[in-house]
Design a protein around this motif. Structure first.
Motif, PDB file in Angstrom:
ATOM      1  N   TYR A  32       9.143  -7.327  -2.048  1.00 54.00           N
ATOM      2  CA  TYR A  32       8.944  -7.590  -3.477  1.00 54.00           C
ATOM      3  C   TYR A  32       8.587  -6.269  -4.125  1.00 54.00           C
ATOM      4  O   TYR A  32       7.676  -5.570  -3.665  1.00 54.00           O
ATOM      5  CB  TYR A  32       7.842  -8.626  -3.655  1.00 54.00           C
ATOM      6  N   ILE A  34       8.097  -3.977  -7.922  1.00 50.62           N
ATOM      7  CA  ILE A  34       7.806  -4.094  -9.351  1.00 50.62           C
ATOM      8  C   ILE A  34       7.816  -2.703  -9.979  1.00 50.62           C
ATOM      9  O   ILE A  34       7.347  -1.731  -9.362  1.00 50.62           O
ATOM     10  CB  ILE A  34       6.418  -4.739  -9.592  1.00 50.62           C
ATOM     11  N   TYR A  36       6.238  -0.685 -13.232  1.00 48.98           N
ATOM     12  CA  TYR A  36       5.226  -0.736 -14.270  1.00 48.98           C
ATOM     13  C   TYR A  36       5.376   0.476 -15.191  1.00 48.98           C
ATOM     14  O   TYR A  36       5.792   1.550 -14.753  1.00 48.98           O
ATOM     15  CB  TYR A  36       3.812  -0.698 -13.671  1.00 48.98           C
ATOM     16  N   PHE A  46       3.643  -4.552 -16.793  1.00 46.75           N
ATOM     17  CA  PHE A  46       4.818  -5.017 -16.055  1.00 46.75           C
ATOM     18  C   PHE A  46       6.090  -4.782 -16.865  1.00 46.75           C
ATOM     19  O   PHE A  46       6.132  -5.045 -18.071  1.00 46.75           O
ATOM     20  CB  PHE A  46       4.645  -6.508 -15.764  1.00 46.75           C
ATOM     21  N   ARG A  51      13.113  -9.139  -5.958  1.00 42.87           N
ATOM     22  CA  ARG A  51      12.805  -9.507  -4.575  1.00 42.87           C
ATOM     23  C   ARG A  51      13.944  -9.023  -3.678  1.00 42.87           C
ATOM     24  O   ARG A  51      15.042  -8.743  -4.141  1.00 42.87           O
ATOM     25  CB  ARG A  51      12.581 -11.012  -4.460  1.00 42.87           C
ATOM     26  N   PHE A  89       5.695   3.647 -12.767  1.00 41.52           N
ATOM     27  CA  PHE A  89       5.326   3.496 -11.364  1.00 41.52           C
ATOM     28  C   PHE A  89       6.169   2.403 -10.718  1.00 41.52           C
ATOM     29  O   PHE A  89       6.383   1.350 -11.317  1.00 41.52           O
ATOM     30  CB  PHE A  89       3.870   3.050 -11.216  1.00 41.52           C
ATOM     31  N   ASN A  93       5.317  -4.762  -2.268  1.00 40.05           N
ATOM     32  CA  ASN A  93       4.494  -5.795  -1.637  1.00 40.05           C
ATOM     33  C   ASN A  93       5.226  -6.286  -0.393  1.00 40.05           C
ATOM     34  O   ASN A  93       6.454  -6.439  -0.415  1.00 40.05           O
ATOM     35  CB  ASN A  93       4.268  -6.944  -2.613  1.00 40.05           C
ATOM     36  N   TYR A  96       4.046 -12.103   2.683  1.00 41.09           N
ATOM     37  CA  TYR A  96       2.725 -12.669   2.944  1.00 41.09           C
ATOM     38  C   TYR A  96       1.587 -11.762   2.474  1.00 41.09           C
ATOM     39  O   TYR A  96       0.426 -12.094   2.650  1.00 41.09           O
ATOM     40  CB  TYR A  96       2.518 -13.009   4.431  1.00 41.09           C
ATOM     41  N   GLY A  97       1.923 -10.621   1.901  1.00 41.42           N
ATOM     42  CA  GLY A  97       0.893  -9.717   1.410  1.00 41.42           C
ATOM     43  C   GLY A  97       0.367 -10.152   0.055  1.00 41.42           C
ATOM     44  O   GLY A  97       1.051 -10.822  -0.712  1.00 41.42           O
ATOM     45  N   ASN A  98      -0.864  -9.756  -0.240  1.00 44.27           N
ATOM     46  CA  ASN A  98      -1.479 -10.120  -1.515  1.00 44.27           C
ATOM     47  C   ASN A  98      -1.856  -8.899  -2.329  1.00 44.27           C
ATOM     48  O   ASN A  98      -2.717  -8.963  -3.204  1.00 44.27           O
ATOM     49  CB  ASN A  98      -2.706 -10.997  -1.293  1.00 44.27           C
ATOM     50  N   LYS A  99      -1.209  -7.761  -2.080  1.00 40.05           N
ATOM     51  CA  LYS A  99      -1.554  -6.542  -2.801  1.00 40.05           C
ATOM     52  C   LYS A  99      -0.292  -5.753  -3.099  1.00 40.05           C
ATOM     53  O   LYS A  99       0.779  -6.026  -2.553  1.00 40.05           O
ATOM     54  CB  LYS A  99      -2.488  -5.682  -1.952  1.00 40.05           C
ATOM     55  N   LEU A 100      -0.431  -4.767  -3.988  1.00 42.34           N
ATOM     56  CA  LEU A 100       0.661  -3.854  -4.305  1.00 42.34           C
ATOM     57  C   LEU A 100       0.270  -2.436  -3.900  1.00 42.34           C
ATOM     58  O   LEU A 100      -0.864  -2.013  -4.127  1.00 42.34           O
ATOM     59  CB  LEU A 100       0.965  -3.869  -5.799  1.00 42.34           C
ATOM     60  N   VAL A 101       1.222  -1.722  -3.313  1.00 38.22           N
ATOM     61  CA  VAL A 101       1.075  -0.295  -3.021  1.00 38.22           C
ATOM     62  C   VAL A 101       1.912   0.452  -4.038  1.00 38.22           C
ATOM     63  O   VAL A 101       3.100   0.154  -4.209  1.00 38.22           O
ATOM     64  CB  VAL A 101       1.533   0.025  -1.585  1.00 38.22           C
ATOM     65  N   PHE A 102       1.303   1.419  -4.711  1.00 35.07           N
ATOM     66  CA  PHE A 102       1.961   2.119  -5.807  1.00 35.07           C
ATOM     67  C   PHE A 102       2.476   3.490  -5.395  1.00 35.07           C
ATOM     68  O   PHE A 102       1.879   4.173  -4.561  1.00 35.07           O
ATOM     69  CB  PHE A 102       0.978   2.307  -6.964  1.00 35.07           C
ATOM     70  N   GLY A 103       3.554   3.904  -6.025  1.00 34.59           N
ATOM     71  CA  GLY A 103       4.055   5.259  -5.904  1.00 34.59           C
ATOM     72  C   GLY A 103       3.291   6.193  -6.818  1.00 34.59           C
ATOM     73  O   GLY A 103       2.410   5.781  -7.573  1.00 34.59           O
TER      74      GLY A 103
END
Lengths: 112, 116
Positions: A32, A34, A36, A46, A51, A89, A93, A96-103
């Motif tokens: 997933y 995104i 921003y 957003f 996906r 950015f 995700n 099953y993850g609940n967080k976002l890792v950002f560039g």
């Protein structure tokens, strides 16, 4: 481990031109993604998401492309306007993850 | 207006002070987050709360102490901070399902912290 990176730290475009912002990700388990936009003094907003079962998604003036083979994500902005000037950015995700890792972010400057 | 409200927007504190950042979400989400945004660095995840339970502490020093009394409120208690802790602290919320995130994170406007 997880990591998301951007190729270009700053992109300058002429008003009315199309913009393309790129992002490479290294976690093949990410499913997933995104984009921003962050304007000065504001929190990230957003823009569009996608996906991993898709390779393209379109919004109003924006298109996100996903190439899972080379783990590459891009954001295309059509007819770029001065109001599009901001830091962009990508974020990922994992299933099953609940967080976002950002560039790291790309600065987009629109010249009038 | 994103539905996530952070206060204060700006905070200046000395290294020996104790202060708190507050976040409230009006979106009915079940997960809340603290991110740190420093100059020239990506957004760094600090803490994740899911249904009021902390599910992630991303190796954050103990001088940062989160508190989540309910699914709508999140605090970040600050004590004996260092000048390098000066940054924009962003709160976010999201809805998490059995398969993970069901959609994007919604961010507040951030609390700009300066440690003298």
């Amino acid at each position: 481990g997880e990591s998301v990176g951007l190729h270009l730290p700053t992109l300058s475009v002429q008003e009315g031109d199309n913009s393309i912002i790129n992002c490479a990700y290294s976690n093949s388990a990410s499913d997933y993604f995104i984009w921003y936009k962050q304007e000065s003094g504001k929190g990230p907003q957003f823009i569009i998401d996608i996906r991993s079962n898709m390779d393209k998604r379109q919004g109003q003036r924006v298109t996100v492309l996903l190439n899972k083979t080379v783990k590459h994500l891009s954001l295309q902005i059509a007819a770029t306007q001065p109001g599009d000037s901001a830091v962009y950015f990508c974020a990922e995700n994992t299933e099953y993850g609940n967080k976002l890792v950002f560039g790291a972010g790309t600065i987009l400057r629109v010249k009038s | 207006e994103t539905g996530v409200t952070q206060t204060p927007r700006h905070l200046v504190m000395g290294m020996t002070n104790k202060k708190s950042l507050k976040c409230e979400q009006h979106l009915g989400h079940n997960a809340m987050y603290w991110y740190k945004q420093s100059a020239k660095k990506p957004l760094e995840l600090m803490f994740v709360y899911n249904f009021k339970e902390q599910t992630e502490n991303n190796s954050v020093p103990s001088r940062f102490s989160p508190e989540c009394p309910n699914s709508s409120h999140l605090f970040l208690h600050l004590h004996t901070l260092q000048p390098e802790d000066s940054a924009l602290y962003l709160c976010a919320s999201s809805q998490v399902g059995v398969a993970g995130l069901t959609g994007e994170l919604f961010f507040g406007e951030g609390s700009r912290l300066t440690v003298l």
